[in-house]
Design a protein around this motif. Structure first.
Motif, PDB file in Angstrom:
ATOM      1  N   THR A  17     -31.085   4.213 -20.896  1.00 31.15           N
ATOM      2  CA  THR A  17     -31.934   4.913 -19.919  1.00 31.15           C
ATOM      3  C   THR A  17     -32.055   4.090 -18.637  1.00 31.15           C
ATOM      4  O   THR A  17     -31.983   4.624 -17.531  1.00 31.15           O
ATOM      5  CB  THR A  17     -33.339   5.173 -20.514  1.00 31.15           C
ATOM      6  N   LYS A  38     -30.751  14.977 -21.560  1.00 33.93           N
ATOM      7  CA  LYS A  38     -30.946  14.146 -22.760  1.00 33.93           C
ATOM      8  C   LYS A  38     -30.986  15.184 -23.886  1.00 33.93           C
ATOM      9  O   LYS A  38     -32.049  15.763 -24.173  1.00 33.93           O
ATOM     10  CB  LYS A  38     -32.261  13.359 -22.638  1.00 33.93           C
ATOM     11  N   ASP A  55     -37.527   9.384 -22.051  1.00 33.19           N
ATOM     12  CA  ASP A  55     -36.215   9.203 -21.409  1.00 33.19           C
ATOM     13  C   ASP A  55     -35.920  10.381 -20.482  1.00 33.19           C
ATOM     14  O   ASP A  55     -35.476  10.206 -19.341  1.00 33.19           O
ATOM     15  CB  ASP A  55     -35.097   9.103 -22.452  1.00 33.19           C
ATOM     16  N   GLU A 116     -27.499  11.438 -21.288  1.00 34.70           N
ATOM     17  CA  GLU A 116     -27.770  10.250 -22.124  1.00 34.70           C
ATOM     18  C   GLU A 116     -27.833  10.642 -23.593  1.00 34.70           C
ATOM     19  O   GLU A 116     -28.544  11.582 -23.966  1.00 34.70           O
ATOM     20  CB  GLU A 116     -29.102   9.585 -21.727  1.00 34.70           C
TER      21      GLU A 116
HETATM   22 MG   LIG Z   1     -32.951   5.823 -23.756  1.00 36.29          MG
END
Ligand SMILES: [Mg+2]
Ligand SMILES: Nc1ncnc2c1ncn2[C@@H]1O[C@H](COP(=O)(O)OP(=O)(O)OP(=O)(O)O)[C@@H](O)[C@H]1O
Length: 237
Positions: A17, A38, A55, A116
């Motif tokens: 992150t 994410k 995140d 991510e």
């Molecule tokens: Mg992370």
């Protein structure tokens, strides 16, 4: 469609992150409209009856995008477990088609989308479906973040080998200094890795005091932009 990149790591808590947000800010400063995703976040705390995917929130803030949080992070799960396990314990099944359609929607309205993962590459989203499978179906090149400490050589080589076995395109890896003090391992990992893999090191990130604000300058100085060229070439501009 814009281009995209999948940020994975050698483990949980290695700086995915941290790096992804800095990269997003840098791309934004360079004039790109940056989308973020994410796909699944676990260990989400609750505040005022709402789950808080930290995140996803950090990525949204770094990008300044207007994508609703439910799209940035379609699966927000409570327990700090692998997404497949956390989902199953909440009576949910992660729908890969849904993740693909949300990604396509974000990608079609942004120049570059930074995605991510959670934990490392082989963390499961379904009992037998991992983030490596997701990166492959989304046709995303990957960048691997590793904590620059003793053990990084082995963890990185294992991740890079699995990525290659699964037909993923690896742009490079980042060595991230997570502790204030530089160990001998941290000082020597880059060179040792260069003898063991042809995958390029995209840069070494130093320890970054939480009070510092110049995250963009930090990665602008340290990142080898040649490694991002395939990503930037395919971006909408
Ligand atoms: Mg992370
Ligand atoms: N270079 C750095 N200097 C100082 N602190 C760092 C650095 N990189 C990461 N951190 C800190 O380490 C912690 C873990 O980093 P981060 O949350 O980015 O890991 P992650 O790989 O995204 O974890 P997860 O698997 O939970 O998504 C965070 O508090 C972050 O701010």
């Amino acid at each position: 469609m814009g281009s995209g990149i999948f940020i994975t790591g050698t483990d949980t808590g290695v700086g995915k992150t941290f790096f992804a947000c800095a990269l997003v800010e840098l791309l934004k400063q360079a004039g790109y409209k940056v989308g973020v995703m994410k796909p699944a976040e676990t260990g989400c705390d609750q505040s005022d009856g709402k789950l808080m995917p930290q995140d996803a929130l950090a990525l949204k803030e770094a990008s300044g995008c207007e994508i609703p949080l439910e799209k940035i992070c379609p699966y927000q799960l409570r327990e700090p477990l692998a997404p497949s396990v956390a989902a199953e314990r909440e009576g949910l099944i992660i729908d890969i088609d849904r993740l693909m359609s949300v990604y396509n929607e974000i990608s079609s309205t942004h120049d570059i989308t930074v995605v991510e993962g959670a934990g490392g590459l082989l963390v499961p989203l379904l009992p037998s479906y991992t983030f490596a499978d997701l990166a492959r179906v989304l046709k995303l090149p990957i960048l691997v973040v590793a904590a620059n400490r003793l053990g990084a050589i082995n963890h990185l080589l294992l991740t890079l080998e699995q990525a290659a076995c699964r037909g993923l395109h690896v742009l490079g890896y980042v060595l991230n200094q997570m502790e204030n003090e530089l160990s001998v391992a941290a000082e020597t990992n880059r060179e040792a890795l260069s003898m063991l893999t042809g995958v390029p090191c995209a840069g070494e990130l130093p320890y970054f005091e939480a009070s510092r604000l110049d995250r963009v300058d930090l990665i602008e100085e340290r990142l080898d932009f040649r490694i991002l060229q395939p990503l930037l070439r395919r971006a909408n501009t």
